[in-house]
Design a protein around this motif. Structure first.
Motif, PDB file in Angstrom:
ATOM      1  N   PHE A 172      -4.106   0.677  -2.196  1.00  0.00           N
ATOM      2  CA  PHE A 172      -3.752  -0.469  -2.538  1.00  0.00           C
ATOM      3  C   PHE A 172      -2.619  -0.426  -3.707  1.00  0.00           C
ATOM      4  O   PHE A 172      -2.953   0.406  -4.752  1.00  0.00           O
ATOM      5  CB  PHE A 172      -4.920  -1.395  -2.833  1.00  0.00           C
ATOM      6  CG  PHE A 172      -4.514  -2.699  -3.681  1.00  0.00           C
ATOM      7  CD1 PHE A 172      -4.542  -2.523  -5.117  1.00  0.00           C
ATOM      8  CD2 PHE A 172      -4.227  -3.867  -3.034  1.00  0.00           C
ATOM      9  CE1 PHE A 172      -4.252  -3.746  -5.740  1.00  0.00           C
ATOM     10  CE2 PHE A 172      -3.978  -4.861  -3.735  1.00  0.00           C
ATOM     11  CZ  PHE A 172      -3.927  -5.016  -4.906  1.00  0.00           C
ATOM     12  N   TYR A 180       0.823  -1.244  -0.078  1.00  0.00           N
ATOM     13  CA  TYR A 180       0.172   0.082   0.069  1.00  0.00           C
ATOM     14  C   TYR A 180       0.923   1.098  -0.110  1.00  0.00           C
ATOM     15  O   TYR A 180       2.200   1.161   0.349  1.00  0.00           O
ATOM     16  CB  TYR A 180      -0.852  -0.099   1.496  1.00  0.00           C
ATOM     17  CG  TYR A 180      -1.800  -1.043   1.417  1.00  0.00           C
ATOM     18  CD1 TYR A 180      -1.548  -2.150   1.872  1.00  0.00           C
ATOM     19  CD2 TYR A 180      -3.131  -0.900   0.991  1.00  0.00           C
ATOM     20  CE1 TYR A 180      -2.648  -3.274   2.170  1.00  0.00           C
ATOM     21  CE2 TYR A 180      -4.285  -1.875   0.979  1.00  0.00           C
ATOM     22  CZ  TYR A 180      -3.832  -3.063   1.587  1.00  0.00           C
ATOM     23  OH  TYR A 180      -4.712  -3.883   1.496  1.00  0.00           O
ATOM     24  N   PRO A 183      -4.339   4.259   3.682  1.00  0.00           N
ATOM     25  CA  PRO A 183      -3.587   3.634   2.554  1.00  0.00           C
ATOM     26  C   PRO A 183      -4.329   3.230   1.284  1.00  0.00           C
ATOM     27  O   PRO A 183      -5.467   3.123   1.335  1.00  0.00           O
ATOM     28  CB  PRO A 183      -3.341   2.468   3.454  1.00  0.00           C
ATOM     29  CG  PRO A 183      -3.662   2.536   4.751  1.00  0.00           C
ATOM     30  CD  PRO A 183      -4.711   3.531   4.897  1.00  0.00           C
ATOM     31  N   GLY A 236      -3.231  -1.336  -8.813  1.00  0.00           N
ATOM     32  CA  GLY A 236      -2.907  -0.140  -8.056  1.00  0.00           C
ATOM     33  C   GLY A 236      -1.524   0.502  -8.047  1.00  0.00           C
ATOM     34  O   GLY A 236      -1.368   1.768  -7.752  1.00  0.00           O
TER      35      GLY A 236
END
Lengths: 116, 109
Positions: free
Chosen positions: A45, A35, A43, A59
C-alpha cells in the motif's frame, strides 16, 4: 464497462529524473488506491483517496513520492528524483463506495517503472 | 500493519487436480480477501469472506476461514491450465489492504 486504466504501461527513466504515472479509475468509483509491487512480492500500500481527499498517505516511502486526485477521478502518482530502488510495478485500484471494509478493489494492469 | 502469509510459495499440479493454498495471519480481522494475478497483469478479486463466515463458494473456488486458528484456505477444484497465476490473500488494516507474498500456482496441461 471499462476497467481501471493506467498509463504508461512501461516507463524507463534515468536516475534523478521525475516521473508521473496516471490512473483512470472506474467511472463513479469513490475510493482510489496506489500500490507498489516489487518483483516476486505482493503489492504494498502507498496511499488512499476518497474522492479528492487523500485520507491515508502513510505508505509513501519518502517525500519524493506525491499523489493527487484533484477532481476526484483521475489520479497521478509522481516520483521526484527517481532512484533505482523505485523500480517496481505501480498498481492503481478503485472501489465504488466510501470506506474500505467490505468491498473488493478493482485493479489496473499497472505501470512497470524501470530506473536506470 | 498485519500481513497474511501464504503457503506454499509455489505449487505445481496437473490439470484436473485440486489446488489448495493457505493463508495465516496474526491479529483479528473484519474480512479476508483472495486475489489472483496473472503474469504482467493487475490483481483480480476472487472472494471476500467475512469474519463471521466459515466457508464460501464461487464456482470452482472454495474458501474457508478459521478465526480461532487465524488461517484461511483457498481450494481450486478441477484445475485448468488457465488457473496458472499468483494467488494472494489480503487483510484489511485501517484503510489499507495488506498482501502476502503469494502462492505461485502452475497448472500443467
Amino acid at each position: 464497462g471499462a476497467g481501471v486504466s493506467q498509463s504508461p504501461r512501461y516507463k524507463v527513466a534515468k536516475r534523478g529524473q521525475d516521473v508521473a504515472l496516471r490512473c483512470d479509475p472506474i467511472s463513479g468509483h469513490v475510493s482510489l488506491f496506489w500500490y507498489q509491487q516489487a518483483l516476486g512480492q505482493g503489492p504494498e500500500f502507498l496511499t488512499y483517496f476518497q474522492n479528492e481527499a487523500q485520507l491515508d498517505k502513510s505508505g509513501l516511502p519518502s517525500d519524493r513520492f506525491f499523489a493527487e486526485r484533484p477532481e476526484g477521478s483521475v489520479s497521478t502518482l509522481k516520483i521526484q528524483r527517481t532512484q533505482q530502488e523505485d523500480s517496481a510495478v505501480y498498481l492503481c485500484a478503485s472501489s465504488p463506495l466510501m470506506g474500505v471494509s467490505f468491498q473488493p478493489q478493482h485493479f489496473g494492469d499497472g505501470t512497470r517503472l524501470s530506473i536506470l | 500493519s498485519q500481513q497474511g502469509e501464504e503457503d506454499p510459495q509455489a505449487l505445481s499440479i496437473q490439470e484436473g487436480e485440486n489446488a489448495t493454498m493457505n493463508c495465516s495471519y496474526k491479529t483479528s480481522i473484519n474480512n479476508l480477501q483472495w486475489y489472483r494475478q496473472n503474469s504482467g497483469r493487475g490483481l483480480v478479486h476472487l472472494i471476500l469472506i467475512r469474519s463471521n463466515e466459515r466457508e464460501k463458494h464461487s464456482g470452482r473456488l472454495r474458501v474457508t476461514l478459521d478465526t480461532s486458528k487465524k488461517s484461511s484456505s483457498l481450494l481450486i477444484t478441477a484445475s485448468r491450465a488457465a488457473d496458472t497465476a499468483s494467488y494472494f490473500c489480503a487483510l484489511l488494516s485501517g484503510s489499507r489492504l495488506t498482501f502476502g507474498e503469494g502462492t505461485q500456482l502452475t497448472v500443467n496441461p
